[in-house]
Design an enzyme around this catalytic site. Structure first.
Site, PDB file in Angstrom:
ATOM      1  N   ARG A  58       0.833  -1.218   0.000  1.00 33.10           N
ATOM      2  CA  ARG A  58       0.000   0.000   0.000  1.00 33.10           C
ATOM      3  C   ARG A  58       0.862   1.260   0.000  1.00 33.10           C
ATOM      4  O   ARG A  58       0.487   2.300  -0.533  1.00 33.10           O
ATOM      5  CB  ARG A  58      -0.971  -0.007   1.202  1.00 33.10           C
ATOM      6  CG  ARG A  58      -1.846   1.248   1.279  1.00 33.10           C
ATOM      7  CD  ARG A  58      -3.125   1.047   2.097  1.00 33.10           C
ATOM      8  NE  ARG A  58      -2.908   0.410   3.366  1.00 33.10           N
ATOM      9  CZ  ARG A  58      -2.394   1.003   4.449  1.00 33.10           C
ATOM     10  NH1 ARG A  58      -2.072   2.284   4.408  1.00 33.10           N
ATOM     11  NH2 ARG A  58      -2.223   0.329   5.572  1.00 33.10           N
ATOM     12  N   TYR A 111     -16.911  14.806 -15.359  1.00 30.37           N
ATOM     13  CA  TYR A 111     -17.327  13.424 -15.150  1.00 30.37           C
ATOM     14  C   TYR A 111     -18.314  13.417 -13.977  1.00 30.37           C
ATOM     15  O   TYR A 111     -17.992  13.950 -12.902  1.00 30.37           O
ATOM     16  CB  TYR A 111     -16.078  12.600 -14.845  1.00 30.37           C
ATOM     17  CG  TYR A 111     -16.338  11.138 -14.661  1.00 30.37           C
ATOM     18  CD1 TYR A 111     -16.727  10.350 -15.730  1.00 30.37           C
ATOM     19  CD2 TYR A 111     -16.190  10.535 -13.412  1.00 30.37           C
ATOM     20  CE1 TYR A 111     -16.977   9.007 -15.569  1.00 30.37           C
ATOM     21  CE2 TYR A 111     -16.434   9.180 -13.240  1.00 30.37           C
ATOM     22  CZ  TYR A 111     -16.830   8.422 -14.332  1.00 30.37           C
ATOM     23  OH  TYR A 111     -17.079   7.096 -14.165  1.00 30.37           O
ATOM     24  N   LYS A 208      -9.090   4.506 -19.106  1.00 30.20           N
ATOM     25  CA  LYS A 208      -9.371   4.971 -20.458  1.00 30.20           C
ATOM     26  C   LYS A 208      -8.109   4.894 -21.332  1.00 30.20           C
ATOM     27  O   LYS A 208      -7.620   3.812 -21.561  1.00 30.20           O
ATOM     28  CB  LYS A 208      -9.968   6.386 -20.395  1.00 30.20           C
ATOM     29  CG  LYS A 208     -10.984   6.590 -19.255  1.00 30.20           C
ATOM     30  CD  LYS A 208     -12.261   5.780 -19.394  1.00 30.20           C
ATOM     31  CE  LYS A 208     -13.112   5.736 -18.132  1.00 30.20           C
ATOM     32  NZ  LYS A 208     -13.449   6.996 -17.505  1.00 30.20           N
TER      33      LYS A 208
HETATM   34  C1  LIG Z   1     -13.905   7.482 -16.244  1.00 29.71           C
HETATM   35  C2  LIG Z   1     -13.559   8.839 -15.812  1.00 29.71           C
HETATM   36  C3  LIG Z   1     -13.259   9.137 -14.475  1.00 29.71           C
HETATM   37  C4  LIG Z   1     -13.380   8.113 -13.369  1.00 29.71           C
HETATM   38  O1  LIG Z   1     -12.460   7.086 -13.522  1.00 29.71           O
HETATM   39  P1  LIG Z   1     -12.660   5.581 -12.949  1.00 29.71           P
HETATM   40  O2  LIG Z   1     -11.386   4.931 -13.375  1.00 29.71           O
HETATM   41  O3  LIG Z   1     -13.870   5.016 -13.602  1.00 29.71           O
HETATM   42  O4  LIG Z   1     -12.805   5.694 -11.481  1.00 29.71           O
HETATM   43  C5  LIG Z   1     -12.889  10.440 -14.171  1.00 29.71           C
HETATM   44  N1  LIG Z   1     -12.816  11.395 -15.112  1.00 29.71           N
HETATM   45  C6  LIG Z   1     -13.104  11.139 -16.410  1.00 29.71           C
HETATM   46  C7  LIG Z   1     -13.023  12.248 -17.401  1.00 29.71           C
HETATM   47  C8  LIG Z   1     -13.481   9.867 -16.804  1.00 29.71           C
HETATM   48  O5  LIG Z   1     -13.779   9.635 -18.084  1.00 29.71           O
END
Ligand SMILES: *Cc1c(COP(=O)(O)O)cnc(C)c1O
Length: 393
Positions: A58, A111, A208
């Site tokens: 951690r 988001y 992403k």
């Molecule tokens: C998906 C996303 C998040 C959140 O990310 P997670 O990995 O799903 O927790 C935050 N900001 C943007 C712009 C996103 O597309």
């Protein structure tokens, strides 16, 4: 390090400076929760910081550390802090930098959960927030109060594709002594490096583009300066939103092809945007690479490419949106973005179905709005797919 500073694409492959003792070109997966000390004195030295040996995953782990160092180099920051998800990054930043009585100004089109966690939960601890269109500098200025501590920006914004001028935002923040944070998920460091504009902190949902293969949920924070890095790292550790070594290995593997994936998908994106813009059933298309995008010139100035995300409005509204969703065959009907596969979603009936009509309209989410994340398939297949789905309206 005596090595010459490498270009961006070489850094994707060779960045971070990890050298494996046995010569493995990839970073081994140290799938362990803890690390043994050589002696009581060694353990004591690791805890006091005299020795930089590993203690417990951690707190830090070689597989995770190697990936953090690459992303820190890509963003040109001091250091990276890997987290379990993009939301882990958001909450580490809020908790680390905002206290009771503080106020944050944020882009309105962020988001969804980045906003709802602030309004529903951090507000319970006395943190205030105001959501404005940060693409308009005057709106930022007007929202700043004596207790404002943070300016939080998402650019291009989700799903409106509005672009905030980073140079201008840093200028305003300096005048008011604000910490600047950019959610760089939509661009990745291949297209936009906010720290080079003077932004203090960038973060990513690595779920992403950075991972890019729709098989991991992960996040990372990169701080421009040591002081900010040292403030945030203990928050991640104490919140317990650390990454897992196997997760880090997968993301690191995805990072190596970041540039080729995005460059390839961008070639598709501009062709799809032009196809949609000319289609009779489409009211408008928002893609920063189209001259019709209101901030096309700004995108050219602060981004190295226009990205792979686009949104468009169907003349037929809500029902037309559902028809397209039900008839695409190549694009996958799913939320998320930034992977090799093309994804399509309809915010009005899906991600934003629980949001009131008024709030939806305020955030630019109309009934016929479709969000499309372009992948690396053959562009002819993607266009034919959209064509036949649009014909069904
Ligand atoms: C998906 C996303 C998040 C959140 O990310 P997670 O990995 O799903 O927790 C935050 N900001 C943007 C712009 C996103 O597309």
């Amino acid at each position: 390090m005596s090595k010459k500073k490498l270009g961006f694409q070489s850094t994707l492959i060779h960045g971070g400076g990890f050298e494996d003792a046995l010569g493995s070109p990839t970073v081994p997966i140290y799938q362990t929760s803890t690390f043994t000390f050589k002696s009581a004195d060694h353990g004591a030295a690791c805890f006091s910081g005299e020795d930089d040996g590993y203690i417990y995953t951690r707190l830090g782990n070689p597989t995770i550390g190697a990936m953090e160092n690459v992303v820190a180099e890509l963003e040109q920051g001091y250091g990276g802090i890997a987290v379990s998800s993009g939301m882990g990054a958001v909450n580490t930043i809020y908790m680390g930098l905002l206290s009771q009585g503080d106020h944050m100004v944020s882009s309105a089109a962020v988001y969804g959960p980045s906003r709802s966690v602030m309004e529903k939960h951090w507000s319970r601890f006395g943190v205030e927030s105001t959501y404005v269109n940060t693409a308009n500098a005057d709106e930022i200025r007007q929202a700043i109060k004596p207790n404002t501590k943070m300016l939080y920006i998402e650019t291009p914004a989700n799903p409106t594709m509005d672009i905030t001028d980073l140079e201008e935002a840093v200028k305003i923040a300096k005048e008011h002594n604000l910490i600047t944070v950019v959610d760089n998920t939509f661009s990745s460091p291949h297209l936009q490096q906010p720290l080079t504009f003077g932004i203090d902190i960038v973060f990513h949902s690595m779920t992403k583009f950075l991972n890019g293969h729709a098989d991991v949920v992960a996040g990372i924070i990169v701080a421009r300066e040591k002081e900010m890095y040292e403030k945030l790292r203990p928050i991640m550790i104490n919140l317990g939103v650390n990454m897992d070594p196997h997760q880090a290995f997968l993301v690191h593997r995805g990072i190596k092809t970041l540039s080729v994936r995005i460059d390839r998908a961008q070639e598709n994106a501009i062709k799809i945007a032009k196809f949609l813009e000319e289609h009779p059933k489409v009211k408008w298309v928002k893609y920063p690479g189209l001259p019709s995008h209101p901030q096309h010139e700004l995108a050219k100035k602060q981004m190295k490419g226009f990205g792979t995300m686009l949104s468009f409005e169907l003349k037929g509204g809500y029902d037309a949106g559902k028809t397209v969703m039900n008839n695409v065959e190549v694009a996958l009907l799913a939320v998320s973005l930034g992977g090799v596969e093309t994804l399509i979603q309809h915010p009005a009936s899906m991600t934003h179905s629980k949001v009131s009509k008024e709030s939806k309209l305020k955030a630019g989410i109309t009934d016929g709005l479709v969000r499309y994340s372009v992948g690396i398939e053959n562009v002819e297949d993607l266009i034919d797919d959209l064509k036949q789905a649009l014909d069904k309206i």
